[in-house]
Design a protein around this motif. Sequence first.
Motif, mmCIF file in Angstrom:
data_model
loop_
_atom_site.group_PDB
_atom_site.id
_atom_site.type_symbol
_atom_site.label_atom_id
_atom_site.label_comp_id
_atom_site.label_asym_id
_atom_site.label_seq_id
_atom_site.Cartn_x
_atom_site.Cartn_y
_atom_site.Cartn_z
ATOM 1 N N HIS A 1 0.130 15.036 3.087
ATOM 2 C CA HIS A 1 -0.315 13.639 2.950
ATOM 3 C C HIS A 1 0.583 12.645 3.692
ATOM 4 O O HIS A 1 0.618 11.469 3.343
ATOM 5 N N SER A 2 1.339 13.114 4.679
ATOM 6 C CA SER A 2 2.153 12.242 5.533
ATOM 7 C C SER A 2 1.773 12.515 6.983
ATOM 8 O O SER A 2 1.528 13.656 7.361
ATOM 9 N N GLU B 1 3.765 7.697 8.309
ATOM 10 C CA GLU B 1 2.953 7.008 7.313
ATOM 11 C C GLU B 1 2.786 7.945 6.120
ATOM 12 O O GLU B 1 2.371 9.092 6.279
ATOM 13 N N THR B 2 3.145 7.439 4.945
ATOM 14 C CA THR B 2 2.914 8.173 3.706
ATOM 15 C C THR B 2 1.927 7.366 2.868
ATOM 16 O O THR B 2 1.515 6.267 3.258
ATOM 17 N N LYS B 3 1.604 7.890 1.716
ATOM 18 C CA LYS B 3 0.672 7.199 0.828
ATOM 19 C C LYS B 3 1.199 5.825 0.419
ATOM 20 O O LYS B 3 0.444 4.865 0.291
ATOM 21 N N ASN B 4 2.532 5.727 0.254
ATOM 22 C CA ASN B 4 3.127 4.500 -0.291
ATOM 23 C C ASN B 4 3.966 3.676 0.678
ATOM 24 O O ASN B 4 4.384 2.580 0.326
ATOM 25 N N ASN B 5 4.245 4.213 1.883
ATOM 26 C CA ASN B 5 5.174 3.504 2.753
ATOM 27 C C ASN B 5 5.005 3.962 4.192
ATOM 28 O O ASN B 5 4.395 4.993 4.461
ATOM 29 N N THR B 6 5.599 3.197 5.096
ATOM 30 C CA THR B 6 5.701 3.578 6.499
ATOM 31 C C THR B 6 7.176 3.516 6.866
ATOM 32 O O THR B 6 7.846 2.503 6.608
ATOM 33 N N TYR B 7 7.682 4.598 7.442
ATOM 34 C CA TYR B 7 9.091 4.720 7.816
ATOM 35 C C TYR B 7 9.191 4.775 9.339
ATOM 36 O O TYR B 7 8.581 5.637 9.972
#
Length: 117
Positions: free
Chosen positions: A54-55, A80-86
């Motif tokens: 899921h990333s 990009e993850t479900k809760n954030n972008t790094y």
Amino acid sequence: MSGGIEDYWLESSLKISPIEQVQTLKDFYTNQFGFDEKNVQLIKDAIKLETKDHSTLYGKTATGTVNGKNVNGWFMGYVETKNNTYFFATNIENNHHANGIIATDITKSILEDKGIY
């Protein structure tokens, strides 16, 4: 463009730090430049590398060559993850054995150790 039209970003006075790379990428990602959204999405699609757990990993490599020797390697991008972008930028340097593939491997290892990707 002191390095010439074909190599100005490789062998010239043009310099960008990893921090500047990340800021430019963040500005692009959020379209602070006001580009047509369709064009922004085309670039995002072009740099999409892989998805797992899921990333999604997006990125671009580069290898700087001076006098025929690979002296630095770059890997910059974002996850990009479900809760954030790094966002990240990795620059490695060596007298003759640095390249974007090595920078990618190092970055992926760090992202994995941090539980990001």
